[in-house]
Motif scaffolding. Structure first.
Motif, mmCIF file in Angstrom:
data_model
loop_
_atom_site.group_PDB
_atom_site.id
_atom_site.type_symbol
_atom_site.label_atom_id
_atom_site.label_comp_id
_atom_site.label_asym_id
_atom_site.label_seq_id
_atom_site.Cartn_x
_atom_site.Cartn_y
_atom_site.Cartn_z
ATOM 1 N N VAL A 68 4.726 6.721 2.257
ATOM 2 C CA VAL A 68 5.185 5.543 2.980
ATOM 3 C C VAL A 68 4.700 4.303 2.240
ATOM 4 O O VAL A 68 3.591 4.283 1.696
ATOM 5 C CB VAL A 68 4.645 5.552 4.430
ATOM 6 C CG1 VAL A 68 4.918 4.227 5.131
ATOM 7 C CG2 VAL A 68 5.262 6.703 5.213
ATOM 8 N N PHE A 69 5.537 3.282 2.223
ATOM 9 C CA PHE A 69 5.180 1.987 1.636
ATOM 10 C C PHE A 69 4.817 1.043 2.778
ATOM 11 O O PHE A 69 5.641 0.778 3.658
ATOM 12 C CB PHE A 69 6.363 1.434 0.839
ATOM 13 C CG PHE A 69 6.074 0.169 0.069
ATOM 14 C CD1 PHE A 69 5.582 0.232 -1.220
ATOM 15 C CD2 PHE A 69 6.303 -1.081 0.625
ATOM 16 C CE1 PHE A 69 5.322 -0.931 -1.944
ATOM 17 C CE2 PHE A 69 6.048 -2.240 -0.084
ATOM 18 C CZ PHE A 69 5.548 -2.160 -1.374
ATOM 19 N N LEU A 70 3.597 0.554 2.796
ATOM 20 C CA LEU A 70 3.099 -0.287 3.876
ATOM 21 C C LEU A 70 2.861 -1.708 3.377
ATOM 22 O O LEU A 70 2.187 -1.915 2.365
ATOM 23 C CB LEU A 70 1.790 0.288 4.431
ATOM 24 C CG LEU A 70 1.066 -0.527 5.510
ATOM 25 C CD1 LEU A 70 1.907 -0.603 6.787
ATOM 26 C CD2 LEU A 70 -0.300 0.069 5.795
ATOM 27 N N LYS A 71 3.407 -2.683 4.105
ATOM 28 C CA LYS A 71 3.168 -4.097 3.815
ATOM 29 C C LYS A 71 2.295 -4.674 4.925
ATOM 30 O O LYS A 71 2.644 -4.570 6.103
ATOM 31 C CB LYS A 71 4.495 -4.868 3.773
ATOM 32 C CG LYS A 71 5.429 -4.471 2.655
ATOM 33 C CD LYS A 71 6.757 -5.220 2.761
ATOM 34 C CE LYS A 71 6.580 -6.711 2.690
ATOM 35 N NZ LYS A 71 7.869 -7.436 2.696
ATOM 36 N N PHE A 115 8.906 5.143 1.009
ATOM 37 C CA PHE A 115 8.487 4.836 -0.356
ATOM 38 C C PHE A 115 9.581 5.299 -1.317
ATOM 39 O O PHE A 115 10.091 6.423 -1.202
ATOM 40 C CB PHE A 115 7.166 5.553 -0.658
ATOM 41 C CG PHE A 115 6.544 5.147 -1.961
ATOM 42 C CD1 PHE A 115 5.662 4.080 -2.016
ATOM 43 C CD2 PHE A 115 6.838 5.827 -3.141
ATOM 44 C CE1 PHE A 115 5.081 3.694 -3.219
ATOM 45 C CE2 PHE A 115 6.262 5.444 -4.335
ATOM 46 C CZ PHE A 115 5.378 4.376 -4.377
ATOM 47 N N LEU A 116 9.953 4.446 -2.252
ATOM 48 C CA LEU A 116 10.960 4.802 -3.251
ATOM 49 C C LEU A 116 10.239 5.296 -4.504
ATOM 50 O O LEU A 116 9.671 4.501 -5.259
ATOM 51 C CB LEU A 116 11.836 3.584 -3.589
ATOM 52 C CG LEU A 116 12.672 3.018 -2.432
ATOM 53 C CD1 LEU A 116 13.430 1.776 -2.885
ATOM 54 C CD2 LEU A 116 13.630 4.060 -1.884
ATOM 55 N N VAL A 119 0.838 -1.192 0.000
ATOM 56 C CA VAL A 119 0.000 0.000 0.000
ATOM 57 C C VAL A 119 0.879 1.249 0.000
ATOM 58 O O VAL A 119 1.894 1.312 0.695
ATOM 59 C CB VAL A 119 -0.904 0.024 1.256
ATOM 60 C CG1 VAL A 119 -1.924 1.149 1.163
ATOM 61 C CG2 VAL A 119 -1.593 -1.317 1.457
ATOM 62 N N ARG A 120 0.463 2.235 -0.780
ATOM 63 C CA ARG A 120 1.105 3.551 -0.731
ATOM 64 C C ARG A 120 0.271 4.450 0.167
ATOM 65 O O ARG A 120 -0.948 4.591 -0.018
ATOM 66 C CB ARG A 120 1.205 4.161 -2.131
ATOM 67 C CG ARG A 120 1.768 5.590 -2.118
ATOM 68 C CD ARG A 120 1.957 6.147 -3.507
ATOM 69 N NE ARG A 120 2.372 7.547 -3.466
ATOM 70 C CZ ARG A 120 3.220 8.096 -4.315
ATOM 71 N NH1 ARG A 120 3.755 7.363 -5.268
ATOM 72 N NH2 ARG A 120 3.536 9.371 -4.220
ATOM 73 N N LEU A 121 0.915 5.050 1.161
ATOM 74 C CA LEU A 121 0.258 5.963 2.090
ATOM 75 C C LEU A 121 0.740 7.382 1.835
ATOM 76 O O LEU A 121 1.956 7.634 1.770
ATOM 77 C CB LEU A 121 0.592 5.594 3.542
ATOM 78 C CG LEU A 121 0.325 4.156 3.994
ATOM 79 C CD1 LEU A 121 0.785 3.979 5.434
ATOM 80 C CD2 LEU A 121 -1.151 3.803 3.846
ATOM 81 N N GLU A 122 -0.192 8.307 1.663
ATOM 82 C CA GLU A 122 0.140 9.730 1.553
ATOM 83 C C GLU A 122 -0.107 10.377 2.912
ATOM 84 O O GLU A 122 -1.170 10.197 3.514
ATOM 85 C CB GLU A 122 -0.729 10.400 0.487
ATOM 86 C CG GLU A 122 -0.557 9.838 -0.918
ATOM 87 C CD GLU A 122 0.745 10.273 -1.578
ATOM 88 O OE1 GLU A 122 1.405 11.181 -1.021
ATOM 89 O OE2 GLU A 122 1.096 9.707 -2.627
ATOM 90 N N ARG A 123 0.879 11.149 3.394
ATOM 91 C CA ARG A 123 0.790 11.753 4.721
ATOM 92 C C ARG A 123 0.498 13.254 4.639
ATOM 93 O O ARG A 123 0.688 13.883 3.585
ATOM 94 C CB ARG A 123 2.089 11.525 5.483
ATOM 95 C CG ARG A 123 2.396 10.058 5.727
ATOM 96 C CD ARG A 123 3.593 9.873 6.634
ATOM 97 N NE ARG A 123 4.839 10.218 5.968
ATOM 98 C CZ ARG A 123 6.025 10.218 6.571
ATOM 99 N NH1 ARG A 123 6.111 9.918 7.839
ATOM 100 N NH2 ARG A 123 7.115 10.524 5.887
#
Length: 315
Positions: free
Chosen positions: A62-65, A107-108, A52-56
């Motif tokens: 952030v990349f969430l697994k 996140f890259l 999942v890509r999280l926008e803050r």
């Protein structure tokens, strides 16, 4: 992207529940979306976890697994610590947060992308990848043993228990792995912190190389990492020798033999994994069985080579 707080699907609910449980992210995420769809074939990525890509509100994404329950056995107990250790030695993205079953990392963004086999066949990219692996190996052990031979045996046992549709010769392949394990143990193993998952998509390429997905990371023979990566990437003997030289500065027959054995074991291990998950997982649309049978087919070719017995004898 879904605005946070407007969950409309089970996937959304999973994401929002995990984010709420992470103190570093709770209250910070404004929207989110799938970062990578699960694929087992022709590449193998994002199968053990929702990605999942999280926008803050502030700061980079952030990349969430979020681990799938049906793949809990595919994640080592030190996976989060291993990802943090890789980041500390400069070969993996920083860990933002970790709780049981979920891991958040930097996140890259583009131009970063996951590697394909063809990318790793470029000498410069392979050299950077081998250098990254070597930095892991030289960083000190992590305290949890990953044993590819034990994992292969366990998957073979599970496959029989759940009546998975196995090829007729799978017993021979498993027995060959046991022979390799006995020969390697007799020759001796020096444990190092290893990645243990050499699929091409676990290498990110952009401004250099970064390693990702430390679900199977643990202490192992460093030549397993090298041999499995060579097996993933190289089709011809000269390419294999050259790739091993990139890591070690040299390649002799004993190193070559060990790497070839480990490459075959990696194929059998992942082949059994694919067949088992095809039966045990309730998720549809992920071609576990296709991936598993392809890896077993690749192992079959390697283990049938006339050099196999010589590999066993000269370690």
């Amino acid at each position: 992207m879904t605005p946070f707080g407007e969950a409309a699907t089970p996937f959304d609910e999973r994401v929002e529940a995990v984010v709420a449980a992470m103190p570093e992210l709770a209250g910070e995420v404004v929207r989110y979306g799938l970062a990578a769809a699960p694929v087992a074939s022709p590449i193998h990525r994002a199968t053990a976890s929702d990605c999942v890509r999280l926008e803050r509100r502030a700061g980079p994404p952030v990349f969430l697994k979020i681990r799938h329950p049906d793949c809990a056995a595919d994640v080592s107990p030190v996976a989060a610590a291993a990802a943090a250790k890789a980041a500390a030695v400069g070969v993996g993205p920083n860990v933002t947060s970790a709780i049981d079953g979920a891991l958040a990392l930097d996140f890259l963004p583009e131009p970063w992308r996951y590697a394909r086999v063809g990318d790793l066949q470029d000498g410069a990219v392979m050299a950077e990848t081998m250098a990254a692996k070597k930095r892991l190996h030289e960083s000190g052990t992590i305290g949890w043993r990953f044993d590819p031979f034990q994992r292969t045996r366990a998957l073979a046992t599970e496959a029989v228990a759940i009546h998975a549709p196995l090829p007729d010769d799978v017993d021979r392949l498993v027995e060959a792995c046991a022979l390799a394990g006995g020969a390697i143990e007799a020759a001796g193993v020096d444990l190092a912190f290893c990645h243990n998952d050499e699929v091409a998509s676990n290498v990110m390429i952009g401004d250099g190389v970064q390693l990702v997905d430390f679900d199977l990371a643990g202490d192992n023979d460093r030549w397993f990492d090298v041999g499995a990566l060579v097996n993933e990437t190289c089709a011809f003997e000269a390419e294999r020798w050259a790739a091993i030289e990139l890591y070690a500065g040299r390649c002799d027959q004993r190193l070559y033999n060990r790497c070839r054995l480990y490459g075959a074991v990696d194929d059998v291990m992942w082949g059994l994994w694919g067949v088992v998950r095809a039966v045990a997982s309730g998720r549809s649309g992920v071609e576990f069985y296709k991936y598993g049978t392809w890896r077993l087919s690749h192992a079959r070719v390697t283990l049938a080579e006339r050099g196999f017995e010589e590999w066993l004898r000269r370690l």
